[in-house]
Design an enzyme around this catalytic site. Structure first.
Site, short mmCIF file in Angstrom:
data_model
loop_
_atom_site.label_atom_id
_atom_site.label_comp_id
_atom_site.label_asym_id
_atom_site.label_seq_id
_atom_site.Cartn_x
_atom_site.Cartn_y
_atom_site.Cartn_z
N TYR A 97 -0.75 -9.42 -2.51
CA TYR A 97 -0.69 -8.43 -1.44
C TYR A 97 -0.41 -9.15 -0.14
O TYR A 97 -0.90 -10.25 0.09
CB TYR A 97 -2.03 -7.71 -1.29
CG TYR A 97 -2.41 -6.84 -2.44
CD1 TYR A 97 -3.05 -7.36 -3.54
CD2 TYR A 97 -2.14 -5.48 -2.41
CE1 TYR A 97 -3.42 -6.56 -4.58
CE2 TYR A 97 -2.51 -4.66 -3.45
CZ TYR A 97 -3.14 -5.21 -4.54
OH TYR A 97 -3.51 -4.41 -5.57
N HIS A 127 1.17 -2.08 -0.41
CA HIS A 127 1.18 -2.10 -1.87
C HIS A 127 1.46 -3.52 -2.33
O HIS A 127 2.11 -4.28 -1.63
CB HIS A 127 2.28 -1.18 -2.41
CG HIS A 127 2.02 0.27 -2.16
ND1 HIS A 127 1.09 0.99 -2.88
CD2 HIS A 127 2.54 1.12 -1.27
CE1 HIS A 127 1.08 2.23 -2.44
NE2 HIS A 127 1.94 2.34 -1.47
N LYS A 178 7.06 -3.18 -8.38
CA LYS A 178 6.70 -4.53 -7.98
C LYS A 178 7.74 -5.46 -8.58
O LYS A 178 8.58 -5.05 -9.35
CB LYS A 178 5.31 -4.87 -8.51
CG LYS A 178 4.30 -3.88 -8.00
CD LYS A 178 2.91 -4.39 -8.13
CE LYS A 178 1.93 -3.24 -8.09
NZ LYS A 178 2.02 -2.44 -6.87
#
Lengths: 565, 421
Positions: free
Chosen positions: B325, B333, B372
């Site tokens: 993070y 996020h 991600k």
């Protein structure tokens, strides 16, 4: 009468020849194919020699390549549309309707697959297969595909086997071997082998070609080596380009290498010496004598024995760092006679003048100008020995100290039963006073950062970064290239096709490695092998799973430092 | 070729304020040193101030009763009642809490009469004035609690294996009265539930409401501190009662986080059986607990040194070792899912987690579904690292870290057009 001859290509069925493998005809969009004519559904009207045809109509139907007019008309008027796939059914429900639908869709697929392709004979480029050289030689002039495929040699046009096979499948080229046309099956069997292009690689090749990419074989020798990249040669096909001038550095190449080596050594003296070498461009008059003195004071500490021996010392001490030979100037100057160079020995207890005269300029590297140095402040910091006091003097010192405070008055000290406990108590107190707990700071390994000495976040992050970052090319030259992870193809983007020049293709968009789905995933070793072959163009692994191809890229990355104050 | 760095996505609603990147002071006045216990192969932080600082400055650790930050409270709903901010529990919930308190008392060896009397006393309705008085005389309140505790000799001792630490209580200051209750709970670090006051109560009566042990203090209106809740029976009736038990929450640190705080920042001490562990002992203990501790710690420290916040525990959610993070989970996020691999000097992997194309494809799909990027972090061990060297954290400086981003390339033409060359 003029007769345009027509021939029809057989399309035999293979296990991996799914309907989706056909040249894709995007629905509702005109196929602007800049390469070979992709659609197998070419049709033209022609009139054949009726007499010829009638002869073979009778009796057994020999397989005749030339179409009769009715056949031709049928071929022309068949639907160009792909069958529309209807709604999916998710589970069998044994109904007649479902069975019929399934059967109809299977029928459609079957008829698609068994469709015979029709080509204009005159449009087919004829070529011959030369197995000894594993290339295909064009007999008639090439078509539109020549812009991106094929190569010229010895005045003739050639195609690579995979290119030829692909063009055969597209229906643009007819390859002959010993005067007989090869079928697609023949093509697969003959053209694809371990010495040319394997089946997996061909599947990837064909997949990309059908999407419009330009795919060429990868030639490792056309890539600049890592050394050439280091020199920053402009990459071009023209080999006569002159080399870019290297940046002039005053120190010769071997010693720059030794510079980098020595910097990694933990020895501070080596560092200081390297500072001397690197900073010769500036006037380091103050620095040089300092480093001289530091060097000599350390040597005097380490060698208290010969400290009194005096001059005649060589410039470079053999016990300070191992690779002394590299520090010697290697650019052709004569070897120095170190026994005749007297290095000032400031550590000995002899009397010295209060200042050092500048050294002989011939001993100094580069164009360094060194002035006079005052050594008295330095001498006061070295050779500190304990004062030898007589017994009476010592007693006097102790009394002076005792008058101040008796340590035995301390309750905690009295509680210590032995010296070990006393030391522990001292350490604890020290730690508490400094804010450094003893169990962390008084042991072999101490924390990297002392929270009682606050530093800004960026510096703190710097302190914490103990492990070094690596990049893909580092150490990659050590890794021997393996056959499994060899780069096979250069891939160029489809929109560059318009002005694509085979002689100067430019930078590829990516390079391809091919492997099978059941092969292992590339580990770091394999990734490095790919990176070293490719240079700065991304390498993509094409993973073939019985006709389904997925592409994965493994790219080098350095996470940027994020300092949020 | 270098992978492109994609900027992290900010969360749409951010409820927290950013305090500091790491729990070390940037100015010379505050001196913070934290304490954690090594219990049963876990590292726990008890002191609420420490919990607060360690979590809020760098997002280390996880509350044992919460999803992420230790914000467990007896109720999610808080209401204002006559100038006091109290958590609201329903009648049924209150009775449940009472029964739990009862079972704890039973476990301490009390007989039924004593338990019932205690619970009866607990569930008496409390006047708001009493609450206020108790707040002001925080110390008195604390002393009252102490007396009350002494009514039941041996109860605390019976419950918790560790002895009482009267030092903790005497150190409690009035201004931290709101944290009083949790201080006293420090006596029993092992058991989560501990009866806050041992008054008896009758479960027939309306359950007394106790305010929460968790001290989320709002400056106004006044929060009476732990021990009081507002009990509602579904409609408008609200009564202030004492809470029969308080749940204290501790912060659990993973092994890498704990070692990072001890070794890299020097701001935490880990105690085992009241003895502080030195760095070397901690290293060897953690290594014995986890065979690949060195690799995972090297990766953790590497990412921390870049200023990112790595959170462990991504395994259960995303199938990877770490989530990265920027700044912290409340703000952005997670940008990267990290898989840690160990390779030797020849860059050959020893297969901490052997991948096949099938599993790699699956992991890639999962990662891209949650927006991600999948990152492989290779820890490169040099060839000449001996076992002795590995036994000390000094070997970290010899390791190298290589990051590789794995992404899927789609060959269809639309995708290629979007990609810039």
């Amino acid at each position: 009468m003029s007769a345009l001859r027509w021939t029809c290509n057989l399309s035999r069925m293979w296990t991996e020849w799914t309907p989706w493998d056909r040249p894709q005809l995007p629905r509702g969009r005109k196929w602007i194919d800049k390469g070979p004519r992709g659609a197998g559904l070419m049709s033209c009207v022609t009139v054949t020699n009726m007499a010829e045809h009638n002869m073979t109509q009778s009796g057994e139907k020999f397989y005749n390549e030339i179409l009769s007019p009715s056949e031709l008309f049928a071929a022309q008027s068949r639907s160009h549309k792909l069958p529309v796939r209807g709604q999916k059914d998710f589970y069998p429900n044994d109904s007649e309707e479902q069975r019929q639908r399934l059967e109809q869709s299977l029928e459609e697929h079957w008829s698609l697959i068994s469709e015979e392709r029709v080509e204009r004979l005159g449009n087919l480029v004829k070529a011959t297969w030369i197995p000894s050289e594993k290339i295909v030689e064009l007999q008639t002039p090439a078509g539109k595909f020549w812009q991106t495929m094929g190569f010229s040699a010895r005045g003739k046009q050639y195609l690579h086997p995979e290119e030829a096979l692909h063009l055969m499948e597209c229906g643009s080229v007819q390859v002959f071997y010993q005067d007989l046309p090869l079928s697609i099956q023949d093509g697969y069997e003959r053209f694809l082998s371990s010495s040319t292009v394997s089946l997996l690689q061909y599947q990837v090749f064909a997949h990309l070609k059908r999407l419009g990419y330009v795919v060429h074989r990868f030639d490792p020798s056309s890539e600049p080596s890592s050394y050439a990249r280091q020199l920053n040669l402009p990459q071009s096909c023209n080999k006569e380009r002159r080399q870019l001038k290297r940046k002039r550095s005053a120190s010769p190449t071997p010693s720059t290498k030794s510079t980098s080596q020595a910097e990694t050594q933990k020895e501070s003296t080596a560092d200081i010496m390297e500072e001397e070498k690197c900073s010769h461009e500036e006037d380091e008059s103050k620095k040089l004598p300092d480093s001289d003195l530091k060097t000599c004071s350390e040597t005097s500490d380490t060698q208290t024995g010969p400290a009194d021996s005096g001059g005649g010392r060589t410039w470079w001490m053999a016990d300070i760092s191992g690779d002394q030979s590299e520090h010697q100037p290697a650019s052709g100057s004569p070897r120095w006679h170190f026994s005749s160079i007297s290095f000032p020995d400031l550590g000995s207890s002899e009397r010295h003048p209060s200042c050092l005269f500048p050294p002989d300029p011939s001993l100094l590297p580069g164009s360094l100008a060194v002035g006079v140095c005052d050594i008295t402040p330095w001498r006061s910091r070295i050779n500190l020995r304990q004062v030898k006091m007589s017994a009476k003097e010592q007693k006097r010192e102790m009394d002076r100290g005792r008058r101040r405070w008796d340590i035995n008055r301390d309750k905690e000290v009295r509680r210590c039963r032995n010296w070990a406990e006393y030391h522990k108590l001292q350490a604890r107190r020290e730690g508490r006073r400094k804010g450094q707990p003893e169990h962390l700071w008084n042991r072999e390994v101490t924390p990297l950062h002392d929270p009682s000495q606050p530093i800004p976040t960026a510096e703190l992050l710097e302190t914490i970064s103990v492990s070094k970052s690596s990049n893909l090319l580092e150490g990659a030259s050590r890794v021997k290239a393996s056959d499994q992870w060899r780069i096979r193809f250069n891939v160029y983007q489809p929109d560059t096709v318009a002005d694509f020049k085979k002689t100067n293709p430019g930078r590829p968009y990516c390079r391809m490695c091919v492997c099978s789905f059941s092969d292992p995933v590339p580990d770091l070793r394999a990734i490095k092998q790919m990176a070293v072959q490719s240079g700065d163009i991304q390498v993509i692994c094409a993973v073939v799973d019985y006709g389904d191809i997925s592409f994965y890229a493994f790219k080098d990355f350095q996470l940027p430092t994020d300092v949020y104050p | 070729m270098q992978a492109e760095f994609r900027a992290p996505r900010r969360r749409t609603r951010v409820y927290e304020e950013y305090e500091a990147p790491l729990p070390v002071s940037r100015d010379a006045e505050e001196k913070s040193h934290f304490r954690a216990e090594f219990i049963n192969q876990h590292v726990l932080v008890h002191h609420p101030d420490h919990i607060h600082k360690i979590h809020n400055q760098g997002y280390f650790g996880k509350g044992i009763l919460s999803r992420a930050r230790p914000d467990h409270s007896i109720s999610d709903q808080w209401e204002q009642h006559e100038g006091l901010m109290l958590p609201v529990v329903t009648q049924s919930r209150y009775e449940e809490l009472l029964s739990w308190a009862g079972s704890v008392l039973y476990a301490q060896g009390l007989d039924e009469d004593a338990v019932n009397q205690t619970l009866l006393g607990l569930s008496q309705p409390v006047d708001v004035e009493d609450v206020r008085r108790e707040m002001e005389g925080g110390e008195n309140g604390q002393r009252r609690e102490k007396e009350v505790k002494e009514e039941e000799p041996g109860t605390e001792g019976g419950v918790c294996p560790q002895t009482k630490r009267p030092l903790d209580e005497s150190k409690v200051e009035p201004e931290t009265k709101r944290c009083n209750r949790s201080e006293s709970q420090d006596l029993n670090p092992v058991c989560d539930l501990s009866p806050s006051s041992d008054q008896e109560s009758d479960s027939n009566h309306d359950p007394t409401s106790d305010s929460d042990s968790d001290s989320d203090c709002d400056p106004d209106p006044l929060v009476p501190g732990p021990g009081f809740v507002l009990v509602s029976d579904g409609e408008e009736v609200r009564e202030v009662r004492r809470c029969p038990l308080t749940l204290t929450e501790y912060l659990q640190l993973s092994l890498e986080e704990a070692f990072f705080l001890v070794y890299s920042l020097g701001c935490l001490s880990v105690y085992l059986n009241q003895e502080p562990l030195s760095i070397l002992q901690l290293w060897q203990t953690f290594r014995s607990l986890r065979p690949d501790f060195i690799s995972s710690y090297a990766a953790y420290q590497h990412f921390r040194s870049k200023g990112w916040v790595p959170k462990t525990g991504g395994g259960a959610k995303y199938g990877v070792d770490l989530m990265l993070y920027r700044k912290g989970p409340p703000f952005y996020h997670a940008s990267y899912s990290v898989v840690i691999e160990r390779v030797d000097d020849e860059f050959r992997g020893s297969g901490l987690r052997p991948f096949s194309w099938c599993s790699l494809a699956a992991l890639n799909r999962i990662t891209s579904n949650v927006s991600k990027e999948l990152m492989f972090c290779y820890i490169i061990y040099p060839a000449n690292l001996s076992e002795v060297e590995l036994d000390s954290p000094a070997c970290l400086s010899k390791l190298k870290v290589q990051e590789v981003i794995v992404s899927r390339w789609v060959s269809s033409r639309e995708r290629a057009e979007q990609d810039n060359i």
